[in-house]
Scaffold this active site. Structure first.
Site, PDB file in Angstrom:
ATOM      1  N   ASN A  10       0.860  -1.187   0.000  1.00  0.00           N
ATOM      2  CA  ASN A  10       0.000   0.000   0.000  1.00  0.00           C
ATOM      3  C   ASN A  10       0.895   1.236   0.000  1.00  0.00           C
ATOM      4  OD1 ASN A  10      -1.793   2.052   0.552  1.00  0.00           O
ATOM      5  ND2 ASN A  10      -2.260   1.373   2.648  1.00  0.00           N
ATOM      6  N   LYS A  12       0.032   4.278  -0.259  1.00  0.00           N
ATOM      7  CA  LYS A  12      -0.627   5.453   0.343  1.00  0.00           C
ATOM      8  C   LYS A  12      -0.457   6.677  -0.580  1.00  0.00           C
ATOM      9  CE  LYS A  12       0.155   3.339   4.774  1.00  0.00           C
ATOM     10  NZ  LYS A  12       0.147   3.479   6.223  1.00  0.00           N
ATOM     11  N   HIS A  97      -9.417   0.776   5.261  1.00  0.00           N
ATOM     12  CA  HIS A  97      -8.114   0.979   5.913  1.00  0.00           C
ATOM     13  C   HIS A  97      -8.304   1.916   7.106  1.00  0.00           C
ATOM     14  CE1 HIS A  97      -3.995   2.298   6.566  1.00  0.00           C
ATOM     15  NE2 HIS A  97      -3.620   1.209   5.913  1.00  0.00           N
ATOM     16  N   GLU A  99      -6.689   4.339   8.167  1.00  0.00           N
ATOM     17  CA  GLU A  99      -6.518   5.773   7.874  1.00  0.00           C
ATOM     18  C   GLU A  99      -7.790   6.349   7.252  1.00  0.00           C
ATOM     19  OE1 GLU A  99      -2.867   5.398   5.674  1.00  0.00           O
ATOM     20  OE2 GLU A  99      -1.837   4.847   7.521  1.00  0.00           O
ATOM     21  N   GLU A 169      -5.050  -5.348  10.704  1.00  0.00           N
ATOM     22  CA  GLU A 169      -4.036  -4.316  10.891  1.00  0.00           C
ATOM     23  C   GLU A 169      -4.284  -3.594  12.212  1.00  0.00           C
ATOM     24  OE1 GLU A 169      -2.250  -3.102   6.872  1.00  0.00           O
ATOM     25  OE2 GLU A 169      -3.939  -1.791   7.258  1.00  0.00           O
ATOM     26  N   GLY A 175       2.656   1.998  10.697  1.00  0.00           N
ATOM     27  CA  GLY A 175       3.573   3.123  10.513  1.00  0.00           C
ATOM     28  C   GLY A 175       4.301   3.537  11.784  1.00  0.00           C
ATOM     29  N   SER A 215       3.704  -2.437  10.261  1.00  0.00           N
ATOM     30  CA  SER A 215       5.168  -2.430  10.357  1.00  0.00           C
ATOM     31  C   SER A 215       5.804  -3.769   9.986  1.00  0.00           C
ATOM     32  CB  SER A 215       5.606  -1.966  11.746  1.00  0.00           C
ATOM     33  OG  SER A 215       5.138  -0.651  12.000  1.00  0.00           O
TER      34      SER A 215
END
Ligand code: PEP
Length: 253
Positions: A10, A12, A97, A99, A169, A175, A215
């Site tokens: 991904n 992003k 996701h 985010e 996730e 991240g 990560s």
């Protein structure tokens, strides 16, 4: 039941078209030997999907998008529909996701509508679920992912479900450099698979691939991917360097 490992990158909101083309070429070349063993996809930003599709033609790397709108067309300024992605050669769409949930107000019901749009367009969903640090510390991890999973998947048949990919996730691991231990991840993955058996049936649950994301790096991939219910990885930061991403792909059992 053996499930073919599936590693997706991904990207992003990173990479200009020129940078995306260079990275896609590097990834294509770096993973060309794993054709049979591992399924691989990359998700560039919308602006780079069309040019990257050309680079990936006749390769073993599929094209993924990071989101789509639930409607086929209409007055939704700034949005992109599933049929538009299909036209570009996209195969997979990442949905829900964290985010998108955190910064764009995405809900389980909204993810559910997007899954329907993706299927209608002949695309395949990667449905993301995961708890925040606060939820984990409150002992709510399994109930949080259960609500997210059931909310996103309700209304689809077992036959449709067999082609879905779920990505676990944990938000606190995205991240941040903090990875769930293989034991923590396996516990949630096994729970998700049991939930899938409840939503559909054992056979379908055994076919659905569940990726881990948070990560993932070359040096922790083998341990995570070696767990019984971890069938791949959704990779953010490490997918922006071809060698790092290829090392994760090669770490798949
Ligand atoms: C992601 O955003 O899906 C992700 C897992 O990111 P990272 O690998 O950078 O934690």
């Amino acid at each position: 039941m053996t499930r073919r490992p599936f590693i997706a990158g991904n990207w992003k909101m990173n990479k200009t078209v020129a940078e995306a083309l260079a990275l896609a070429r590097e990834v294509r070349n770096a993973v060309s030997q794993v054709r049979e063993r591992v399924e691989v996809a990359i998700a560039p930003p919308f602006t780079a999907l069309h040019p990257v599709a050309k680079v990936l033609e006749d390769s073993n790397v599929a094209l993924a998008a990071q989101n789509c709108h639930a409607s086929e067309s209409g007055a939704f300024t700034g949005e992109v529909s599933a049929p538009m992605l299909k036209e570009l050669g996209v195969t997979w769409v990442i949905l829900g996701h964290s985010e998108r949930r955190q910064f764009f107000g995405e809900t389980d019901a909204g993810v559910n509508r997007k899954v329907a749009a993706v299927l209608k367009a002949g695309l395949k969903p990667i449905v993301c679920v995961g708890e925040t640090l606060e939820e984990r510390e409150a002992g709510k991890t399994l109930t949080v992912v259960e609500t997210q999973l059931k909310g996103a998947l309700q209304g689809f048949s077992a036959a449709e479900g067999a082609g879905f990919v779920v990505a676990y996730e944990p938000v606190w691991a995205i991240g941040t450099g903090k990875t769930a231990t293989s034991r923590q991840a396996q516990e949630v993955h096994a729970h998700l698979r049991a939930l899938l058996a409840g939503v559909w049936n054992q056979e379908t649950a055994a076919q659905v691939r569940i990726q881990y994301g948070g990560s993932v790096k070359a040096d922790n991939a083998a341990e995570l991917l070696g767990q019984a219910d971890i069938d791949g990885a959704l990779v953010g930061g490490a997918s922006l360097k071809a060698n790092d991403f290829a090392a994760i792909v090669k770490a798949a059992p």
